[in-house]
Scaffold this motif. Sequence first.
Motif, PDB file in Angstrom:
ATOM      1  N   ALA A  89       0.848  -1.184   0.000  1.00  0.00           N
ATOM      2  CA  ALA A  89       0.000   0.000   0.000  1.00  0.00           C
ATOM      3  C   ALA A  89       0.887   1.238   0.000  1.00  0.00           C
ATOM      4  N   SER A  90       0.313   2.370  -0.404  1.00  0.00           N
ATOM      5  CA  SER A  90       1.113   3.597  -0.458  1.00  0.00           C
ATOM      6  C   SER A  90       1.401   4.141   0.928  1.00  0.00           C
ATOM      7  N   GLU A 116      -2.604  18.102  -0.832  1.00  0.00           N
ATOM      8  CA  GLU A 116      -2.241  17.151  -1.887  1.00  0.00           C
ATOM      9  C   GLU A 116      -3.230  17.230  -3.039  1.00  0.00           C
ATOM     10  N   ILE A 117      -2.730  16.846  -4.200  1.00  0.00           N
ATOM     11  CA  ILE A 117      -3.568  16.860  -5.397  1.00  0.00           C
ATOM     12  C   ILE A 117      -4.308  15.535  -5.539  1.00  0.00           C
ATOM     13  N   GLY A 118      -3.919  14.572  -4.738  1.00  0.00           N
ATOM     14  CA  GLY A 118      -4.550  13.257  -4.755  1.00  0.00           C
ATOM     15  C   GLY A 118      -3.649  12.260  -4.047  1.00  0.00           C
ATOM     16  N   ILE A 119      -4.158  11.064  -3.808  1.00  0.00           N
ATOM     17  CA  ILE A 119      -3.374   9.996  -3.193  1.00  0.00           C
ATOM     18  C   ILE A 119      -3.070   8.972  -4.274  1.00  0.00           C
ATOM     19  N   SER A 120      -1.827   8.939  -4.713  1.00  0.00           N
ATOM     20  CA  SER A 120      -1.443   8.015  -5.778  1.00  0.00           C
ATOM     21  C   SER A 120      -1.327   6.601  -5.234  1.00  0.00           C
ATOM     22  N   HIS A 176       6.789   7.102 -10.459  1.00  0.00           N
ATOM     23  CA  HIS A 176       6.959   8.534 -10.189  1.00  0.00           C
ATOM     24  C   HIS A 176       6.456   8.949  -8.814  1.00  0.00           C
ATOM     25  N   ALA A 177       5.183   8.768  -8.529  1.00  0.00           N
ATOM     26  CA  ALA A 177       4.635   9.269  -7.265  1.00  0.00           C
ATOM     27  C   ALA A 177       3.792   8.190  -6.599  1.00  0.00           C
ATOM     28  N   ARG A 178       3.856   8.163  -5.257  1.00  0.00           N
ATOM     29  CA  ARG A 178       3.045   7.215  -4.503  1.00  0.00           C
ATOM     30  C   ARG A 178       2.622   7.852  -3.188  1.00  0.00           C
ATOM     31  N   GLY A 179       1.357   7.638  -2.810  1.00  0.00           N
ATOM     32  CA  GLY A 179       0.840   8.274  -1.606  1.00  0.00           C
ATOM     33  C   GLY A 179       0.422   9.706  -1.899  1.00  0.00           C
TER      34      GLY A 179
END
Length: 416
Positions: free
Chosen positions: A359-360, A381-385, A390-393
């Motif tokens: 999980a992130s 945050e712009i969202g939870i990846s 590239h991006a996570r959480g």
Amino acid sequence: MKIEQQLKKTLEASRKLNLVYDDQVRQLLLELANEARAKSEFILTENQKDLDRMDPEDPKFDRLKLSEERIEGIASDMENVARLESPVGKTLKETVRENGLKIKKVTVPFGVIGIIYEARPNVTFDVFALCLKSGNACVLKGGSDAIYSNQAIVSIIRDVLKKFGFDENTVTLLPAGREETNEMLRARGYIDLIIPRGSQGLINFVRENATIPVIETGAGICHTYFDEFGDAEKGREIIFNAKTRRCSVCNALDCLVIHENRLNELNDFAKKLSEEQVVIYADEKAYKQIESVYPAELLFEATEESFGTEFLSMKMSVKTVGSFDEALEHINKYTSKHSEAIITENPERIEKFRKMVDASSVYSNASTAFTDGAQFGLGAEIGISTQKLHARGPMALEELTSYKWIIEGNGQVRPR
């Protein structure tokens, strides 16, 4: 104006941002926060038009609803973002080659970021603030449920942009139609990155139809495992907070996994949950444990559909397991890779849980309600990846940048 023309103007605005100083951005965002407060009555009036068109029982209703308190929170978040250090122009790596070439790896904005989201008008402010602070223009595609709210918010943002001499096309709100969504997803050359925020259905649609890069901010199917070595008092408060603090958000608890040796604690957990009228879908062992103490109208036998479901409401499931490994197996089967927690006083269990749960954000002895940018110290945050590239959480400022290589020479040429 045709969609392509709008996108072209946003692309041009994004290039102008490369010449803007961070102090200008900071002052603009601080002013926008003040304007959000000053124009709260206007925002709430437009928001009410959207609320009047939605069933209050719809799980999205709470996400759609704004209030003076929520607007104050939004304004405070924008002020926090304004005061953060800019993520742009940071040197990530620097070296001098034997031939004298000086090479640097430097953070830069993506350019234009497209956000597709559903009934969450707060996202409009959040996304703009984060994109501007990271040097990006943004194209917003909100759902029809929040059309009046989003139009009001974007009008305020554009007024502030013009006041500070910025191009108003730094933010573009597209119409809420499906065709506009399709055009946005195919806007190669105009949009550099798409980030969907919303239901799993929306995310799947974007992933399957976009011809430009997508970062998934997936559904939050969140579990909390109460281990046989868990502290009952901690467990009661953590479970209650994770489920009831704000049940319509992606970090809310959906499934309590409990070791069968601690089923007796479930009565106390359930008593606390009943205070907020939480509907429980319990497996056979859990059902038998609490059926005599839990309100009959709130207790149901779990089915297969009770697990792997993001409820977004005052509902949750309970799964009884016979071992720690069985808990891991259940969580990894149904996880959406968002946020997962363990409650235990056993350090070896905590370490294994951290390593084995995919999980992130992985918690020990804390509520999953903390999974957002502000609580992680990221401002917003712009969202939870929930993906891994590239991006996570929580995706905050750093995750909204890419990088370029800067090479400084003094006449060097490569030998043939």
